[in-house]
Design an enzyme around this catalytic site. Structure first.
Site, PDB file in Angstrom:
ATOM      1  N   SER A  81       0.480  -1.044   0.195  1.00  0.00           N
ATOM      2  CA  SER A  81      -0.051  -0.035   0.107  1.00  0.00           C
ATOM      3  C   SER A  81       0.711   1.251   0.018  1.00  0.00           C
ATOM      4  O   SER A  81       0.609   2.132  -0.098  1.00  0.00           O
ATOM      5  CB  SER A  81      -0.693   0.000   1.267  1.00  0.00           C
ATOM      6  OG  SER A  81      -2.352  -0.910   0.706  1.00  0.00           O
ATOM      7  N   LYS A  84       0.290   3.972  -2.687  1.00  0.00           N
ATOM      8  CA  LYS A  84      -0.848   4.936  -2.509  1.00  0.00           C
ATOM      9  C   LYS A  84       0.086   6.167  -2.574  1.00  0.00           C
ATOM     10  O   LYS A  84      -1.090   6.929  -2.968  1.00  0.00           O
ATOM     11  CB  LYS A  84      -1.781   4.447  -1.514  1.00  0.00           C
ATOM     12  CG  LYS A  84      -2.444   3.216  -1.783  1.00  0.00           C
ATOM     13  CD  LYS A  84      -3.399   2.979  -0.493  1.00  0.00           C
ATOM     14  CE  LYS A  84      -4.885   1.706  -0.594  1.00  0.00           C
ATOM     15  NZ  LYS A  84      -4.106   0.393  -0.382  1.00  0.00           N
ATOM     16  N   SER A 136      -5.998   3.477   4.257  1.00  0.00           N
ATOM     17  CA  SER A 136      -5.481   2.481   2.854  1.00  0.00           C
ATOM     18  C   SER A 136      -6.810   1.885   2.041  1.00  0.00           C
ATOM     19  O   SER A 136      -6.943   0.635   2.062  1.00  0.00           O
ATOM     20  CB  SER A 136      -4.750   1.435   4.105  1.00  0.00           C
ATOM     21  OG  SER A 136      -3.587   1.011   3.195  1.00  0.00           O
ATOM     22  N   LYS A 241       2.643   6.854   4.843  1.00  0.00           N
ATOM     23  CA  LYS A 241       1.780   5.369   4.365  1.00  0.00           C
ATOM     24  C   LYS A 241       3.097   4.569   5.069  1.00  0.00           C
ATOM     25  O   LYS A 241       3.617   4.396   4.636  1.00  0.00           O
ATOM     26  CB  LYS A 241       2.044   5.775   2.975  1.00  0.00           C
ATOM     27  CG  LYS A 241       0.629   4.618   2.166  1.00  0.00           C
ATOM     28  CD  LYS A 241      -0.928   5.885   3.016  1.00  0.00           C
ATOM     29  CE  LYS A 241      -1.484   4.171   2.563  1.00  0.00           C
ATOM     30  NZ  LYS A 241      -1.745   2.984   3.948  1.00  0.00           N
TER      31      LYS A 241
END
Length: 375
Positions: A81, A84, A136, A241
């Site tokens: 993730s 992202k 997320s 993140k």
């Protein structure tokens, strides 16, 4: 001066065994030759960075872009993730954050982590970005891709953005970071993308928000929270993140500010609980910034290229189209020539008629003087 513990190797291990992608190392790695090393690269004269279970990491100064230490900085691994960050950086400038949408069933059915989208509710694009970067949400990632014109268009633009940033280890195959063959990034690229994102006020707002109310059907809301645990635990943490899949293992990119200076740390392929280790790497970064010779550099994005003038194909070759501000008169060239020709003929006829009238008048006067009759 810096030291490196192993020599630069030519290939990164196979994705099927390590979560990385086999590739030929470039002759000169982006950010400097030392960053091509698979082992630890650290400055001399100071204590080495704390040990970590991460296969790859980068510690860098955000203001200067100086890489303070790194391990396998350009090793290509599954990003999970953390990808992202590229999704957000690509789409934030393109989408109206106040636009309201109703997500498709396809977006709502995305596997893995979700923020809880449903076709029974409407959401602002701003909500979707919060769901993407705080919770997320893989559902939010797909919904944003669909708002942007579809998955294929979004993936093309994400990869174009990666190239613009010179994040050349990054290949995006999904907007969510869900594992897909051929998808990759590196600790260097994650730091590069995060640095660019920190310069965007909306990106910064999404990653630093701890909790927010999220829309639900029938006008209701529920609370979502940021998955970055260091927002609550680490002094000065801005956010960014984290990610995890069974193939990628743990990944993280984060930034913190202390004393007016910002440090970014990225880790990839971590085998376990990485929060404390990341905090220690950041502490080390703050302790040595401005005191050591950097081992590399986070490069700046490539200069924007002026868009080529659009062209339309007609028989005889390309014709450059003009923008509305530079439109020619409404009449086309042929019509303009015809109009000019008509005006010229009309003027000649009128002029000839006037001349004939003058001659005839003189003739009549002379006849009357001679006693003749008129006609």
């Amino acid at each position: 001066m810096w030291t490196k513990t192993v020599l630069i190797t030519a290939f990164v291990a196979s994705a099927s065994l390590t979560g990385g992608t086999a590739y030929a190392a470039p002759a000169t790695p982006v950010g400097g030759p030392a960053l091509g090393s698979r082992g630890l690269v650290a400055p001399e004269g100071v204590k080495k960075p704390p040990k970590t279970k991460a296969t790859s990491y980068v510690i860098a100064d955000v203001e200067t872009g100086q890489v303070l230490a790194a391990k396998d900085a350009h090793g290509r691994y599954l990003p999970a993730s953390t990808l992202k960050t590229l999704t957000a950086l690509t789409l934030i400038p393109k989408l109206n954050k106040n636009l309201r949408i109703r997500p498709s069933q396809n977006a709502c059915n995305q596997e893995g982590t979700a923020v809880g989208l449903t076709p029974k509710a409407t959401y602002r694009v701003d909500d979707l970005f919060k769901g993407l970067m705080m919770s997320s949400g893989n559902d939010a990632a797909m919904a944003l891709a669909e708002v942007n014109g579809g998955l294929a268009k979004t993936m093309r633009e994400m990869n174009e953005e990666a190239k613009r940033l010179q994040a050349n280890d990054t290949v995006a195959k999904t907007p969510s970071g869900l594992d897909k063959p051929g998808q990759s990034s590196s600790a260097y690229d994650l730091a590069l993308i995060a640095r660019a994102g920190l310069a965007n006020p909306d990106f910064l707002r999404y990653i630093s928000t701890k909790t927010a109310n999220f829309p639900a059907p029938k006008g209701k809301t529920y609370q979502i929270s940021n998955h970055n645990k260091l927002l609550w635990r680490y002094q000065g943490m801005i956010g960014v993140k984290n990610g995890w899949t069974s193939k990628a293992l743990g990944s993280f990119v984060g930034a913190a500010t202390r004393g007016g200076h910002t440090i970014v740390v990225s880790v990839m392929r971590h085998e376990g609980y990485f929060w404390e280790e990341v905090g220690k790497l950041m502490d080390w970064g703050f302790s040595v910034r401005g005191k050591v010779t950097p081992v590399g550099q986070l490069v700046d994005p490539l200069p924007a290229q002026a868009p080529a003038a659009p062209q339309a194909r007609v028989s005889g070759g390309p014709v450059t189209q003009v923008t509305p501000a530079h439109q020619p008169p409404l009449l086309d060239t042929a019509a303009q020539r015809q109009t000019d020709h008509t005006k010229a003929v009309g003027a000649a006829v009128i002029g000839g008629g006037l001349l004939f009238g003058v001659v005839w008048l003189v003739y009549g006067i002379r006849r009357r003087r001679r006693g003749g009759s008129g006609v």
